[in-house]
Design a protein around this motif. Structure first.
Motif, PDB file in Angstrom:
ATOM      1  N   ALA A  35      38.936  52.275  50.558  1.00 48.62           N
ATOM      2  CA  ALA A  35      37.625  52.760  50.948  1.00 48.62           C
ATOM      3  C   ALA A  35      36.560  52.025  49.899  1.00 48.62           C
ATOM      4  N   SER A  36      37.072  51.853  48.946  1.00 44.61           N
ATOM      5  CA  SER A  36      36.024  51.055  47.751  1.00 44.61           C
ATOM      6  C   SER A  36      35.955  49.700  48.038  1.00 44.61           C
ATOM      7  N   ALA A  37      37.123  48.974  48.579  1.00 44.81           N
ATOM      8  CA  ALA A  37      36.896  47.491  49.073  1.00 44.81           C
ATOM      9  C   ALA A  37      35.913  47.682  50.344  1.00 44.81           C
ATOM     10  N   SER A  38      36.001  48.386  51.155  1.00 45.30           N
ATOM     11  CA  SER A  38      35.164  48.603  52.287  1.00 45.30           C
ATOM     12  C   SER A  38      33.856  48.669  52.134  1.00 45.30           C
ATOM     13  N   PHE A  39      33.623  49.558  51.165  1.00 45.24           N
ATOM     14  CA  PHE A  39      32.294  49.998  50.819  1.00 45.24           C
ATOM     15  C   PHE A  39      31.567  48.971  50.086  1.00 45.24           C
ATOM     16  N   LEU A  40      32.318  47.958  49.465  1.00 47.63           N
ATOM     17  CA  LEU A  40      31.540  46.971  49.048  1.00 47.63           C
ATOM     18  C   LEU A  40      31.587  45.858  49.833  1.00 47.63           C
ATOM     19  N   GLY A  41      31.893  46.411  51.212  1.00 40.17           N
ATOM     20  CA  GLY A  41      31.673  45.182  52.202  1.00 40.17           C
ATOM     21  C   GLY A  41      33.095  44.185  52.283  1.00 40.17           C
ATOM     22  N   PHE A  42      34.045  44.454  51.928  1.00 38.23           N
ATOM     23  CA  PHE A  42      35.213  43.680  51.888  1.00 38.23           C
ATOM     24  C   PHE A  42      36.353  44.256  52.828  1.00 38.23           C
ATOM     25  N   GLY A  43      35.853  45.082  53.592  1.00 43.18           N
ATOM     26  CA  GLY A  43      36.942  45.611  54.645  1.00 43.18           C
ATOM     27  C   GLY A  43      36.709  44.697  55.900  1.00 43.18           C
ATOM     28  N   ASP A  44      37.655  45.188  56.626  1.00 46.85           N
ATOM     29  CA  ASP A  44      37.961  44.429  57.904  1.00 46.85           C
ATOM     30  C   ASP A  44      36.628  44.747  58.871  1.00 46.85           C
ATOM     31  N   GLY A  45      35.755  43.997  59.391  1.00 45.60           N
ATOM     32  CA  GLY A  45      34.522  44.420  60.055  1.00 45.60           C
ATOM     33  C   GLY A  45      34.940  44.901  61.596  1.00 45.60           C
ATOM     34  N   GLU A  46      36.256  44.564  62.153  1.00 49.91           N
ATOM     35  CA  GLU A  46      36.244  44.566  63.556  1.00 49.91           C
ATOM     36  C   GLU A  46      36.768  46.358  63.614  1.00 49.91           C
ATOM     37  N   THR A  47      37.668  46.622  62.744  1.00 47.76           N
ATOM     38  CA  THR A  47      37.922  48.145  62.685  1.00 47.76           C
ATOM     39  C   THR A  47      37.017  48.968  61.795  1.00 47.76           C
ATOM     40  N   ILE A  48      37.163  50.317  62.074  1.00 48.03           N
ATOM     41  CA  ILE A  48      36.308  51.248  61.455  1.00 48.03           C
ATOM     42  C   ILE A  48      37.125  52.120  60.352  1.00 48.03           C
ATOM     43  N   SER A  49      36.782  52.274  59.104  1.00 44.63           N
ATOM     44  CA  SER A  49      37.487  53.087  58.446  1.00 44.63           C
ATOM     45  C   SER A  49      36.615  54.066  57.671  1.00 44.63           C
ATOM     46  N   TRP A  50      37.025  54.953  56.639  1.00 43.95           N
ATOM     47  CA  TRP A  50      36.172  55.790  56.157  1.00 43.95           C
ATOM     48  C   TRP A  50      35.036  55.130  55.219  1.00 43.95           C
ATOM     49  N   GLY A  51      35.657  54.257  54.443  1.00 49.82           N
ATOM     50  CA  GLY A  51      34.962  53.459  53.612  1.00 49.82           C
ATOM     51  C   GLY A  51      33.911  52.630  54.127  1.00 49.82           C
ATOM     52  N   PHE A  73      41.546  45.846  38.763  1.00 50.52           N
ATOM     53  CA  PHE A  73      41.973  46.237  40.173  1.00 50.52           C
ATOM     54  C   PHE A  73      41.042  45.895  41.253  1.00 50.52           C
ATOM     55  N   LEU A  74      39.688  46.202  41.149  1.00 50.28           N
ATOM     56  CA  LEU A  74      38.760  45.930  42.059  1.00 50.28           C
ATOM     57  C   LEU A  74      38.416  44.562  42.282  1.00 50.28           C
ATOM     58  N   PRO A  75      37.933  43.929  41.362  1.00 47.55           N
ATOM     59  CA  PRO A  75      37.726  42.181  41.286  1.00 47.55           C
ATOM     60  C   PRO A  75      38.914  41.685  41.823  1.00 47.55           C
ATOM     61  N   PHE A  76      40.181  41.889  41.565  1.00 44.75           N
ATOM     62  CA  PHE A  76      41.413  41.283  42.042  1.00 44.75           C
ATOM     63  C   PHE A  76      41.427  41.296  43.601  1.00 44.75           C
ATOM     64  N   ILE A  77      41.394  42.625  44.032  1.00 46.89           N
ATOM     65  CA  ILE A  77      41.032  42.658  45.470  1.00 46.89           C
ATOM     66  C   ILE A  77      40.240  41.880  45.972  1.00 46.89           C
ATOM     67  N   ILE A  78      39.086  42.077  45.540  1.00 49.25           N
ATOM     68  CA  ILE A  78      37.803  41.457  46.248  1.00 49.25           C
ATOM     69  C   ILE A  78      38.123  39.944  46.217  1.00 49.25           C
ATOM     70  N   VAL A  79      38.766  39.396  45.048  1.00 56.39           N
ATOM     71  CA  VAL A  79      39.144  37.866  45.137  1.00 56.39           C
ATOM     72  C   VAL A  79      40.088  37.655  46.261  1.00 56.39           C
ATOM     73  N   LEU A  80      41.139  38.375  46.399  1.00 51.27           N
ATOM     74  CA  LEU A  80      42.068  38.062  47.348  1.00 51.27           C
ATOM     75  C   LEU A  80      41.488  38.139  48.594  1.00 51.27           C
ATOM     76  N   ILE A  81      40.798  39.165  48.879  1.00 45.01           N
ATOM     77  CA  ILE A  81      40.299  39.357  50.379  1.00 45.01           C
ATOM     78  C   ILE A  81      39.376  38.436  50.809  1.00 45.01           C
ATOM     79  N   SER A  82      38.391  37.960  49.803  1.00 46.55           N
ATOM     80  CA  SER A  82      37.387  36.745  50.013  1.00 46.55           C
ATOM     81  C   SER A  82      38.373  35.516  50.247  1.00 46.55           C
ATOM     82  N   LEU A  83      39.448  35.385  49.469  1.00 41.06           N
ATOM     83  CA  LEU A  83      40.394  34.006  49.770  1.00 41.06           C
ATOM     84  C   LEU A  83      41.087  34.039  51.151  1.00 41.06           C
ATOM     85  N   PHE A  84      41.137  35.307  51.469  1.00 40.57           N
ATOM     86  CA  PHE A  84      42.321  35.049  52.747  1.00 40.57           C
ATOM     87  C   PHE A  84      41.542  35.595  53.974  1.00 40.57           C
TER      88      PHE A  84
END
Ligand SMILES: Nc1ncnc2c1ncn2[C@@H]1O[C@H](COP(=O)(O)OP(=O)(O)OP(=O)(O)O)[C@@H](O)[C@H]1O
Ligand SMILES: Nc1ncnc2c1ncn2[C@@H]1O[C@H](COP(=O)(O)OP(=O)(O)OP(=O)(O)O)[C@@H](O)[C@H]1O
Ligand SMILES: [Mg+2]
Ligand SMILES: [Mg+2]
Lengths: 340, 339, 298
Positions: C231-247, C142-153
């Motif tokens: 939240a998990s993705a943001s917590f690991l630093g893969f969130g959108d830096g421009e907007t603010i979320s709980w994670g 789950f998470l690795p996939f998300i992280i890879v996708l986000i770092s790709l796009f």
């Protein structure tokens, strides 16, 4: 047949809450069933037969409200029993049901045999293989080959599914079996066979049956006593022979007229004109009023009370005293036509 | 020409095999649910089908309605082969032929209200403008004895068994089909409502050409509505003829037993105990001959080998699939079993 | 009889009423529902509710730099080490989180439901192809996939949502396919076919309403999952830096290295995540009872 009381129901009422208002599906029903007796309940579609027994078995849907003065079963007051206790102690083990929807009461994803085995195994605490033997016998009683136990419900014909349900209801030798239209979808030979076997079983172990059907012929053959329901009330209640020889309620008279007999194909059926009552609101007059060719002014003023005209023969009709006259008139077609 | 014609229609189901049997490569045994049935149905005719539970009535109905493919044989409806309909002809066939299902507890969508159920068919085929569909559905509901003001908005679980059955009938009849295949349509209804619905059917028949295949286990009902009767036993047609004749003068030993077993609405009448022995089996790999022979009091070895197939014949409307019929009627053996 | 004599109730009112009854019929789900509505109100009116800009360095009344203040009257949820108001951050983060939850939850259930319905109804080849495809997705962690996708796009909100959707729809597709298969065999579907309904009509008019409770259950699950995933993705630093979320707030806390000191910074966003996810689960439980009668009180 004067046996011991098995079940005594006093003043049972069931109402359904709907958008259109309250439907009084059963109002003030009082009856009893003796040990070793077949009690038949007849009546037209929608008159509250299934509701009555669903109330008895506590299987009513959420929008139903039920009240009863007392429901006594083998000396035990059921109204005081909690739902959980009732399910644990009474349902299936001492009082079982063949529902009207018997054809689809089987779980489609399990083999039929396993379902019946499970019905025996769980309460009796026996192993699967121990339970298999009586199930084979049960299948035999209802005329299903034992090899059918391996099949899934969709491979059964409608009647076979119904018979499997009947087998399941007999599984725990309950004191009372309630059968809601058990023979719809069964041909006469199988029906005959099952009814005969039930009678046989009944003579061995004492077990009573409440038989619900609209089919007067089946009721006539099977029952010791019969109740005729209309609009949520029991209109007439009597031993089978009395009810057929000396029916008193105009509705019973009409019902008898309208039944086709294979012995007499030319006989023109006289049907009762009009349509059944709406059952909205508590009954304030005789529910049969609009369709009754014999109604008088009194009928619309109040709901007639139950009158015992002979021991065991009860009628709800203000003109019960004139029964012979009504009987004579009711057999003429003109009487019924004059209404519409 | 007949509206509907079945030629040698057969349906076999495979018996479920256990893993062990599969491993041992045992031959698949077949349930011969319907075996070589021939029948015809004319315009404006009601054909009754009766027979024991599990004898293949519903299977026959499903094949006629095009819901099940026959294993062999042909079904023709007004000249077209029903078992080989093109996708484009499906809608046409649905318009012509409607089915009323046996089990009213299973055949209504629990999430559809009564009026929606009835209007669904015409809506699906866009038969009329929406307003007319509603009007017709409402009318149909009142004709089957369900006043729309009281029933239109209900869900199936708020209906009694008989009320459900009538919803099923209404939703088939509202399409104004030319033929209705009715599988035990009135089994949960009492006679007074039945009479009303039978009148409705007759009414439809007089307005348009309307035929009906009517399945019931109840011979007394069939006696009152069917023009012709077909009696089935374990997938075979054993007797066919004008209703009147079949009931008055049943010939096949099975028909006789069946008619004897019809209950009579009088508790005093004691019917004779049926003379047939044993019980119904399932048609798994049945013998080639008459399938009733194991239970028949008159059966001989001939019966186990040969079976007469009924062929529609206008000159001989009343037919019986019994090899020994002539022999039996000469020696008057059948009489003792008659009512 | 004219159609006008029919009892007239609007379809929408009926349906809403039905859902209202399902939710309110159970105390927990009613509480959950109230919380969800509260969060929604906060999300909608976030810019008006937040007292400060979330990235404004604040000074207290005495004029001192308000760094790492615990909750007080002035700063109801305390401040960060850079003097940002956590209350305002939380309110604006609610908006982001809910948006992500609703959009990715919604899209994933849309995809999942359609694939499930079509695979289940048609069966055969269609089913085979669609389900093998889902199986492949199941193999993805789950998470690795998300992280890879986000770092790709990239870390834009759209891609975060896309990544979440891609991974989440698979469960709902499976469950709805199973339910569809069991409903397909019921006789009322055969009856619909006999009336002349087309396949699509049967799927969307006859089967869909019967899987609806299950579908809503999985919609709630999907929303909850998207929120957790985001939240998990943001917590690991893969969130959108421009907007603010709980994670993202938790990520900032982690970055600041003040985890052990600033308990208030940690508490507020975590509580919100837990509260919203539990509320969704409670509401979905109410639907589960409808979808799965065996759970009902016996
Ligand atoms: N859940 C429900 N909500 C509202 N009304 C209901 C509900 N169940 C049944 N009814 C109504 O209550 C009346 C009695 O229904 P019941 O099922 O007892 O009839 P019945 O005598 O068994 O008829 P049948 O012979 O057709 O099965 C009917 O008019 C029916 O429409
Ligand atoms: N899908 C199936 N798979 C296997 N066997 C089947 C299937 N459908 C029906 N059968 C078998 O075919 C036979 C005929 O069934 P059918 O449903 O046609 O009987 P029926 O005459 O309608 O009986 P009833 O009056 O009980 O409804 C039965 O033995 C049944 O077990
Ligand atoms: Mg009923
Ligand atoms: Mg059948």
């Amino acid at each position: 047949m004067t046996g011991e009381r098995l079940l005594q129901v006093q003043d049972l009422t069931v109402r359904y809450q709907t958008q259109m208002g309250e439907i009084h599906a059963v109002s003030g029903v009082t009856f009893f069933v003796n040990k070793n007796e077949v009690f038949g309940i007849a009546g037209e579609s929608g008159c509250g037969k299934s509701t009555l027994i669903r109330a008895l078995m506590r299987l009513l849907p959420d929008n139903a409200k039920m009240s009863a003065q007392s429901i006594e079963y083998e000396g035990e007051e059921l109204t005081r029993l909690s739902e959980a206790k009732f399910r644990e102690k009474i349902l299936w083990a001492r009082m079982s049901l063949v529902p009207q929807s018997a054809m689809n009461s089987l779980n489609p994803v399990y083999r039929v045999g396993d379902q019946v085995v499970e019905a025996i195994r769980a309460p009796k605490n026996v192993t699967k293989s121990e339970a298999r033997e009586p199930v084979t016998q049960l299948f035999d009683i209802v005329g299903l080959q034992p090899d059918l136990m391996k099949n899934f419900p969709h491979e059964f014909s409608g009647g076979m599914r119904q018979r499997a349900m009947i087998a399941m209801s007999l599984a725990l030798d309950p004191g009372l079996v309630v059968m809601d239209e058990p023979t719809t979808g069964l041909d006469v030979l199988v029906q005959e066979r099952i009814l005969r076997r039930i009678r046989e079983i009944r003579s061995q172990i004492s077990s009573s049956i409440i038989l619900i059907t609209h089919d007067i012929a089946v009721i006539a053959e099977m029952s010791d006593r019969i109740a005729v329901m209309y609009g949520g009330q029991i209109m007439e209640q009597a031993p089978a022979n009395d009810l057929f020889d000396t029916p008193c309620h105009p509705y019973t008279l009409g019902l008898k007229n309208a039944f086709p007999s294979i012995r007499n194909l030319q006989q023109k059926l006289i049907s009762i004109p009009g349509s059944p009552p709406t059952l909205l609101g508590a009954p304030s007059s005789c529910p049969f009023l609009e369709r009754c060719p014999f109604c008088v002014q009194q009928c619309s003023q109040r709901n007639p009370e139950n009158i015992t005209i002979q021991p065991l023969h009860e009628v709800r009709c203000v003109r019960h005293g004139e029964a012979p006259l009504l009987r004579e008139k009711a057999s003429e077609k003109e009487t019924w036509r004059s209404l519409n | 020409m007949a509206l509907l014609e079945l030629n040698n229609v057969t349906k076999h189901f495979e018996v479920r095999q256990g893993v062990l049997q599969k491993l041992q490569r045992q031959p698949v045994s077949l349930i011969k649910a319907v075996q070589s049935v021939n029948l015809t149905l004319g315009e404006n005719e009601v054909l009754g089908i009766a027979g024991e539970s599990g004898c293949g009535k519903s299977t026959t109905c499903l094949m006629i309605a095009g819901m099940l493919q026959p294993s062999a044989g042909e079904i023709h409806f007004s000249g077209k082969r029903v078992d080989q309909l093109l996708a484009s002809e499906q809608a046409w066939y649905r318009r012509q032929v409607q089915m009323i299902f046996q089990d009213p507890y299973e055949s209504l969508n629990p999430r559809f209200r009564v009026l929606e159920t009835v209007a669904e068919g015409p809506r699906a085929l866009k038969l009329w403008p929406e307003k007319e569909i509603l009007e017709r559905s409402v009318d149909m509901l009142s004709s089957v004895g369900l006043p729309p003001a009281k029933y239109a908005e209900r869900y199936p679980h708020e209906l009694s068994g008989g009320e459900r059955q009538r919803v099923g009938i209404a939703s088939a009849l509202v399409m104004e089909p030319r033929m209705v295949v009715a599988d035990e349509p009135l089994s949960m209804l009492d006679v007074s409502i039945r009479a009303g619905i039978l009148d409705l059917l007759k009414d439809l028949a007089s307005k348009r050409h309307f035929s009906c295949v009517y399945v019931s286990h109840d011979l007394s009902i069939l006696g009152h509505i069917a023009d012709r009767l077909m009696i089935m036993y374990l997938g075979q047609a054993v007797e066919m003829g004008p209703t009147w004749e079949v009931i008055r003068n049943p010939q096949h030993p099975y028909t006789r037993a069946l008619i004897n077993a019809v209950p009579v609405p009088d508790p005093r009448v004691i019917r004779p105990v049926p003379t047939i022995r044993g019980e119904v089996s399932r048609p798994i790999n049945p013998p080639p001959g008459c399938r009733f022979s194991p239970r028949c009091p008159h059966a001989t070895t001939v019966c186990q080998q040969a079976f007469l197939q009924l062929q529609p014949d206008e000159n001989k409307p009343h037919q019986t699939a019994c090899v020994r019929l002539e022999e039996l009627s000469q020696t008057n053996q059948l009489a003792e079993a008659s009512p | 009889m004219p159609t006008s004599e029919l009892p007239q109730t609007s379809a929408w009112r009926r349906i809403l009423g039905e859902h209202y009854r399902i939710i309110m019929g159970n105390r927990l789900s009613a509480v959950g529902f109230v919380f969800i509505v509260l969060f929604l109100v906060v999300a909608i009116f976030a810019p008006w509710l937040a007292p400060h800009d979330p990235w404004e360095m604040l000074y207290d009344q005495e004029g001192e730099f308000a760094s790492l203040r615990p909750p007080s009257w002035e700063f109801p949820m305390g401040t960060t080490h850079l003097g940002y108001d956590l209350f305002s951050q939380l309110i604006l983060a609610t908006r982001t989180t809910l948006l992500i939850g609703a959009i990715s939850g919604g899209i994933s259930i849309l995809i999942g439901a359609n694939i499930g319905l079509i695979a289940g109804y048609y069966g055969g080849k269609t089913d085979e192809v669609l389900m093998r495809f889902t199986d492949v997705l199941y193999g993805m962690p789950f998470l690795p996939f998300i992280i890879v996708l986000i770092s790709l796009f990239g870390r834009e909100l759209e891609f975060v949502i896309l990544a979440i959707v891609l991974i989440i729809w698979r469960t709902s597709a499976r469950v709805i396919r199973a339910q569809t298969i069991s409903i397909k065999q019921r006789q009322f579907i055969a009856a619909a076919r006999a009336r002349g309904c087309s396949h699509l009509r049967i799927i969307y008019r006859h089967i869909l309403p019967n899987v609806l409770p299950l579908l809503l259950l999985y919609a709630a699950f999907n929303i909850a999952w998207s929120i957790i995933t985001e939240a998990s993705a943001s917590f690991l630093g893969f969130g959108d830096g421009e907007t603010i979320s709980w994670g993202g707030m938790l990520y900032e806390l982690w970055l600041s290295g003040k985890t052990r000191v600033a308990w208030w910074w940690f508490t507020a966003p975590s509580l919100c995540i837990v509260l919203l996810v539990t509320s969704l689960v409670f509401v979905s439980r109410a639907y589960e009872e409808v979808a799965n009668p065996r759970l009902r009180k016996r």
